[in-house]
Design an enzyme around this catalytic site. Structure first.
Site, short mmCIF file in Angstrom:
data_model
loop_
_atom_site.label_atom_id
_atom_site.label_comp_id
_atom_site.label_asym_id
_atom_site.label_seq_id
_atom_site.Cartn_x
_atom_site.Cartn_y
_atom_site.Cartn_z
N TYR A 1 0.81 -1.22 0.00
CA TYR A 1 0.00 0.00 0.00
C TYR A 1 0.84 1.27 0.00
O TYR A 1 2.04 1.23 0.17
CB TYR A 1 -1.06 -0.01 1.09
CG TYR A 1 -0.69 -0.01 2.55
CD1 TYR A 1 -1.71 -0.17 3.49
CD2 TYR A 1 0.62 0.13 3.02
CE1 TYR A 1 -1.43 -0.16 4.85
CE2 TYR A 1 0.90 0.15 4.37
CZ TYR A 1 -0.13 0.00 5.28
OH TYR A 1 0.14 0.01 6.62
N GLU A 2 0.15 2.39 -0.25
CA GLU A 2 0.79 3.69 -0.50
C GLU A 2 1.73 3.62 -1.71
O GLU A 2 2.76 4.27 -1.76
CB GLU A 2 1.55 4.20 0.73
CG GLU A 2 0.69 4.37 1.96
CD GLU A 2 -0.51 5.27 1.73
OE1 GLU A 2 -0.45 6.11 0.82
OE2 GLU A 2 -1.49 5.12 2.45
N GLY A 3 1.33 2.85 -2.69
CA GLY A 3 2.14 2.66 -3.89
C GLY A 3 3.01 1.45 -3.73
O GLY A 3 3.89 1.43 -2.86
#
Length: 593
Positions: free
Chosen positions: A434-436
């Site tokens: 997550y968060e890229g």
């Protein structure tokens, strides 16, 4: 059940011996003397060990439950959240004008490791709020700040970030959530967002959603995205929650880990939203949250490795199996502790050398954020922008790998739920996603951050390494064990950059095929620099002969020597992969996979 011991001594060593923060020219750092940071970290550590850590397995076992539109958090989470708010931990580095304590981001990051290591799923509730606070503080109007920030900073209200939709993740230009303008200046938000951490829960009286949406007739792609505040309950001018907004949790994701955090499908059905900043400039505002969040995820990644290592080490000291080479270590017992065996030592040294180096890198990144924000230092801002994908990507990749090593230390017992190590593995796994995803981080690093402003930030990093080596090249204690390996690794990194410059222009696939290896190579050089700095400090302390912590410093030096000898040479492997180019990566047509 696993235990957790806050590594306060190591944090104090980094803050005051290595970084010497109280001597810094960054505003407010002069207030961070050893006694003050010690008091803050000790109190945060006490909450982490005594309140949060015992709830970690509870949250994993019980998970969150969606009940008639309301998410019920696991047993004990409400009381723990109350402890956090009453202690002021939600307001640590927030603006005093809105009820915050105004401390540097550096101290927030150090405390954040303690909270993430003890209970990552729980800490996410306040972590998402912190990012929303930052976005509103930077981009919100005077009225929006006055209405939302005091409640969010106190922890009375929480916040979220709503990006992803069922049909698109990283490519936000494809989002379909729309924002229809209303005559009163508000917008009607309609659409569905998925994977929204802390999207619905019972910890706060209101939840402030920050939502990306498109205003009709705006530009195509990401240039047409705007950011909106969409509160769960619409507050009046005094901040009292009023009628329920048209936003609801449509379901909870069934996940591999972080069960104690509610990961929601959020449905917006004409919900009232308030534009933050300018129309069609939402990505700029959202990146205020995302960059901070990525640094925070890097901390989560190595924090899970820290607590996993602590429990693996405890097991290795107690588990009796086999005999040491030569004389028995436990002659009166049936066998020796497995810590005597070289391969177990290798496993534990991999864990120890990574986690301590990772902590140093994360705190350096936090210091750069403070320097950029508090001194308006453009060079620091450029450098931390370059390092953000490395901190997020490398620390979470290696952090997850390290939790697996810790689990492996326990053998078959590590595979059981009862031991608790498998939860750290499952929880750490999301940090690489997550968060890229880390693949996206590497593409951002090579495709955007590296060439930015003619590569000035990368040049500045190389100058930092070169200056450090030059300043210590006359120290025989450092040369062969630390400076020579760091110099060799830095040359590998420079060679990778030159390859991208020479071959990437001919064929972009040559650069992008090597981006992941470049991120890892860069991460190793960063940790090599951190270990060289720590070795310089500890050798100096021992040479002065006045330290009462001689064993601590000798241990630091030995751990650093291990990293430089056994981990840092990975830069050669990554460089070799990079220089192999993109031909073998792109050779197969899509229908031949």
């Amino acid at each position: 059940m696993p235990t957790y011991t806050p590594p306060i001594a190591d944090m104090q060593y980094l803050l005051h011996d290595v970084m010497q923060i109280s001597l810094s020219d960054i505003p407010a750092y002069d207030e961070l003397d050893r006694s003050f940071t010690g008091a803050v970290l000790e109190e945060a550590g006490k909450i982490s060990a005594e309140v949060l850590a015992p709830l970690n397995a509870v949250g994993d076992t019980e998970g969150c439950v969606l009940d008639n539109g309301v998410v019920r958090t696991p047993t004990g989470f409400k009381n723990a959240y109350r402890h956090m708010c009453e202690g002021g931990w939600t307001a640590l580095d927030a603006d005093p004008a809105f009820g915050g304590q105004g401390m540097p981001f550096l101290l927030h990051s150090a405390v954040g490791e303690l909270f993430a290591a003890s209970n990552m799923a729980f800490n996410m509730y306040q972590g998402l709020t912190h990012g929303a606070i930052s976005a509103i503080h930077v981009h919100g109007s005077k009225e929006q700040k006055a209405l939302y920030l005091p409640k969010m900073i106190s922890g009375q209200w929480s916040g979220t970030m709503n990006l992803t939709e069922p049909h698109c993740g990283t490519d936000l230009g494809l989002i379909r959530t729309k924002a229809d303008p209303q005559a009163d200046g508000t917008y009607k938000i309609t659409g569905t967002k998925i994977w929204i951490s802390a999207g619905e829960h019972d910890l706060t009286e209101n939840i402030v959603h920050l939502v990306l949406a498109k205003i009709p007739d705006g530009p195509e792609g990401t240039k047409g995205i705007s950011l909106f505040i969409v509160p769960k309950f619409l507050p009046d001018a005094d901040g009292t929650p009023g009628p329920r907004n048209a936003v609801a949790c449509g379901g909870l994701e069934k996940k591999m880990g972080i069960h104690g955090n509610a990961t929601c499908v959020m449905n917006y059905d004409g919900a009232t939203g308030f534009l933050i900043g300018e129309a069609h400039k939402g990505m700029r505002a959202m990146f205020t949250m995302m960059n901070e969040a990525r640094i925070g995820v890097g901390t989560q990644g190595y924090a899970q490795a820290v607590v996993a290592y602590q429990n693996a080490l405890a097991w290795a000291k107690e588990r009796l199996q086999g005999r040491a080479l030569g004389a028995p270590a436990n002659p009166d017992g049936p066998a020796d502790p497995i810590l005597v065996h070289p391969d177990v030592r290798r496993n534990l040294m991999d864990q120890k050398s990574f986690t301590e180096g990772a902590r140093a890198l994360a705190l350096w990144g936090a210091e750069l954020i403070d320097r950029a924000g508090r001194r308006k230092d453009a060079e620091a801002e450029a450098l931390v922008s370059l390092l953000t994908p490395v901190i997020k990507g490398f620390l979470t990749d290696k952090g997850f790998e390290t939790t697996v090593l810790a689990q492996q230390t326990l053998g078959g017992t590590g595979f059981t739920r009862e031991a608790g190590l498998e939860q750290f593995v499952r929880d750490a796994r999301i940090t690489t996603i997550y968060e890229g995803t880390n693949g996206v981080q590497s593409l951002d690093l090579v495709g955007r951050k590296l060439p930015q402003n003619g590569g000035q930030a990368m040049t500045a990093f190389f100058a930092l390494v070169k200056d450090f080596i030059k300043a210590h090249e006359g120290n025989p204690d450092l040369k062969s064990d630390f400076l020579d390996p760091l110099k060799a690794a830095s040359k590998d990194l420079q060679a990778a950059v030159m390859y991208f410059v020479q071959e990437g222009l001919k064929n972009p696939a040559n650069a992008l095929s090597g981006s992941y290896d470049f991120m890892l190579l860069f991460g190793h050089v960063c940790l090599g620099l951190m270990w060289a700095k720590m070795a310089a400090v500890s050798h100096s302390a021992l040479a002065q002969g006045t330290t009462e912590d001689a064993d601590f410093h000798r241990t630091k030096i030995a751990t650093g020597r291990y990293y430089m000898a056994r981990q840092l040479p990975a830069t050669r492997l990554h460089l070799s992969r990079i220089e192999s180019g993109g031909e073998t990566v792109m050779a197969l047509d899509a229908d031949r996979f």
